[in-house]
Design a protein around this motif. Structure first.
Motif, short mmCIF file in Angstrom:
data_model
loop_
_atom_site.label_atom_id
_atom_site.label_comp_id
_atom_site.label_asym_id
_atom_site.label_seq_id
_atom_site.Cartn_x
_atom_site.Cartn_y
_atom_site.Cartn_z
N THR A 141 36.50 94.47 71.41
CA THR A 141 37.47 93.60 70.19
C THR A 141 36.61 92.39 70.16
O THR A 141 36.18 92.02 71.21
N LEU A 142 36.99 91.75 69.27
CA LEU A 142 36.23 90.11 69.32
C LEU A 142 37.02 89.33 70.21
O LEU A 142 36.47 88.47 70.75
N LYS A 143 38.22 89.56 70.55
CA LYS A 143 38.94 88.85 71.58
C LYS A 143 38.40 89.11 72.97
O LYS A 143 38.42 88.50 73.66
N GLU A 144 38.18 90.42 73.10
CA GLU A 144 37.61 90.61 74.54
C GLU A 144 36.07 90.36 74.72
O GLU A 144 35.80 89.80 75.68
N LEU A 145 35.42 90.23 73.41
CA LEU A 145 34.11 89.70 73.54
C LEU A 145 34.28 88.03 73.93
O LEU A 145 33.16 87.70 74.74
N ILE A 146 34.98 87.40 73.18
CA ILE A 146 35.10 85.85 73.40
C ILE A 146 35.44 85.94 74.71
O ILE A 146 34.88 84.72 75.54
N ALA A 147 36.43 86.46 75.17
CA ALA A 147 36.63 86.18 76.77
C ALA A 147 35.60 86.65 77.77
O ALA A 147 35.32 85.86 78.52
N HIS A 148 34.64 87.53 77.23
CA HIS A 148 33.69 88.01 78.09
C HIS A 148 32.53 86.73 78.13
O HIS A 148 31.85 86.40 79.26
N ILE A 149 32.05 86.25 76.87
CA ILE A 149 31.11 85.11 76.73
C ILE A 149 31.58 83.90 77.71
O ILE A 149 30.94 83.35 78.06
N GLN A 150 33.11 83.54 77.48
CA GLN A 150 33.42 82.42 78.05
C GLN A 150 33.47 82.53 79.61
O GLN A 150 33.24 81.43 80.21
N SER A 151 33.55 83.72 80.05
CA SER A 151 33.49 83.93 81.52
C SER A 151 31.98 83.81 82.21
O SER A 151 31.76 83.76 83.23
N LYS A 152 31.11 83.78 81.16
CA LYS A 152 29.81 83.53 81.79
C LYS A 152 29.33 82.10 81.78
O LYS A 152 28.20 81.68 82.13
N GLN A 153 30.18 81.31 81.34
CA GLN A 153 30.08 79.88 81.59
C GLN A 153 28.61 79.34 81.01
O GLN A 153 27.95 78.62 81.77
N GLY A 154 28.28 79.54 79.67
CA GLY A 154 27.05 79.01 79.28
C GLY A 154 25.76 79.78 79.61
O GLY A 154 24.71 79.53 78.95
N SER A 155 25.97 80.96 80.05
CA SER A 155 24.71 81.88 80.57
C SER A 155 24.54 83.06 79.52
O SER A 155 24.08 84.02 79.85
N PHE A 156 25.31 82.77 78.47
CA PHE A 156 25.12 84.14 77.59
C PHE A 156 24.51 83.92 76.08
O PHE A 156 24.38 82.69 75.86
N SER A 157 23.56 84.55 75.77
CA SER A 157 22.68 84.49 74.78
C SER A 157 22.98 85.28 73.44
O SER A 157 23.69 86.40 73.61
N TYR A 158 22.56 85.08 72.29
CA TYR A 158 22.39 85.95 71.34
C TYR A 158 21.14 85.93 70.41
O TYR A 158 20.59 84.90 70.39
N ALA A 159 20.81 86.94 69.91
CA ALA A 159 19.44 86.95 69.16
C ALA A 159 19.84 86.95 67.66
O ALA A 159 20.98 86.99 67.15
N SER A 160 18.75 86.49 67.02
CA SER A 160 18.65 86.58 65.51
C SER A 160 17.50 86.65 64.93
O SER A 160 16.57 86.83 65.72
N SER A 161 17.29 86.91 63.72
CA SER A 161 16.02 87.33 63.05
C SER A 161 15.45 86.23 62.56
O SER A 161 14.23 86.38 62.24
N GLY A 162 15.64 84.92 63.19
CA GLY A 162 14.72 83.83 63.04
C GLY A 162 15.34 82.61 62.89
O GLY A 162 16.61 82.69 62.42
N ASN A 163 14.91 81.45 63.26
CA ASN A 163 15.42 79.98 62.97
C ASN A 163 15.88 80.02 61.47
O ASN A 163 14.66 80.09 60.69
N GLY A 164 16.94 79.51 61.17
CA GLY A 164 17.02 79.19 59.83
C GLY A 164 17.66 80.29 59.17
O GLY A 164 18.11 79.91 57.85
N THR A 165 17.80 81.60 59.56
CA THR A 165 18.36 82.55 58.79
C THR A 165 19.85 82.51 58.83
O THR A 165 20.33 81.79 59.68
N PRO A 166 20.44 83.30 57.95
CA PRO A 166 21.95 83.19 57.77
C PRO A 166 22.57 83.92 59.01
O PRO A 166 23.52 83.31 59.65
#
Length: 326
Positions: A141-166
């Motif tokens: 769930t989104l709630k679980e994902l947010i808690a997981h990201i927060q537990s990483k304390q800034g060492s979590f990353s996300y991908a995108s299709s490029g700078n400036g894309t939606p």
């Protein structure tokens, strides 16, 4: 006084001739090949909108509409070429929102101003984005994902299709709203970004339903939440961000048609009418259904107001996030 009278008649005649000329241009359009510039590589979402429309316009108007893919610069190169084209209706642009409403805030130097140098014709597609995660991510769930990201304390990353894309800016919006401090990893298009998420090299990404749907259906990624205001018929079991308890993350990837600024209004109106007519045909309706998009064809005036609002909205997101590509 006599000379003023003659000059006045000459001016009136010139204005009348100009009106007749513009009207004649609209009536005769198109009488030769029309180039539709897509400022992205072949096979991308803009192409998915452009090619069936160009095919339909070719068939209904009896003149060839050719697609010219001019990729590069986050969509800026092809878009700039259209702003420099003759404003006669024979060079059109079909693009995602990035070079129109995001890049002006993201790039420190732009060779054109999309709000001044382009004439909006109509919106073509508006598709929601889906937040997906690799199956190894311990969250359903989104709630679980947010808690997981927060537990990483800034060492979590996300991908995108490029700078400036939606996709990128929606990630920045999510990061800012929830104060997650994620690192952004941009790719040159959806395909390589998706590939690294499928391989488990990057844990999550936002992408349009157009690109990510096959991988959700195959189970190679899991859909966490969708950015639309209501659930998508393509993903009826995936909740919206609002349903998941996070407000302010309604976001869409949209694709529109534009002409060079100063294209006569009669010509823009005719292009708009022909585009809307072809958007109602089965081939384009299938594109809408396959991408989870509602019919978003609109008048040039209403589309222009929408573009202005999107420009202001995403400009604020860029400013608040501090994102830049220069």
């Amino acid at each position: 006084m006599r000379f003023l009278s003659i000059d006045g008649k000459q001016l009136a005649f010139a204005l009348a001739a100009s009106v007749v000329s513009i009207s004649a241009l609209a009536q005769s359009w198109p009488n030769k090949t029309v180039t539709v510039v897509v400022p992205w590589p072949p096979g991308g979402p803009s192409d998915i909108a452009a090619r069936p429309l160009a095919k339909g316009l070719t068939e209904s108007l009896g003149q060839t509409f050719i697609i010219d893919n001019r990729a590069g610069g986050g969509g800026n190169i092809g878009t700039a070429a259209v702003t420099r084209a003759n404003p006669d209706g024979y060079t059109l642009l079909i693009t995602s929102s990035a070079p129109i409403v995001i890049n002006p805030s993201l790039y420190k130097k732009m060779t054109f101003d999309p709000l001044k140098d382009l004439a909006p014709v109509t919106n073509l597609l508006r598709v929601p984005l889906v937040l997906v995660a690799h199956p190894s991510v311990p969250a359903k769930t989104l709630k679980e994902l947010i808690a997981h990201i927060q537990s990483k304390q800034g060492s979590f990353s996300y991908a995108s299709s490029g700078n400036g894309t939606p996709q990128h800016l929606t990630g920045e919006l999510f990061d800012s709203v929830m104060k997650l401090k994620m690192a952004h990893v941009p790719y040159k298009g959806s395909a390589p970004a998706i590939s690294d998420v499928l391989g488990g090299h990057i844990p999550i990404m936002f992408d349009s339903t157009i690109a990510i749907m096959p991988h959700i259906k195959s189970g190679k990624v899991k859909a966490i939440a969708i950015t639309s205001g209501k659930r998508s018929p393509l993903l009826p079991d995936v909740p919206t961000f609002a349903e998941s308890g996070v407000a302010g993350i309604e976001s869409y990837a949209w694709y529109g048609m534009f002409a060079p600024a100063k294209t006569p209004k009669d010509v823009v109106a005719k292009i708009n009418a022909e585009a809307l007519k072809n958007m109602k045909k089965p081939e384009f309706q299938k594109v809408l259904a396959d991408t989870g998009s509602d019919f978003v064809g609109d008048t040039p005036e209403n589309f222009g107001k929408f573009v202005q609002a999107e420009h202001a909205r995403w400009g604020k997101v860029v400013k608040d996030s501090g994102a830049t590509v220069d």
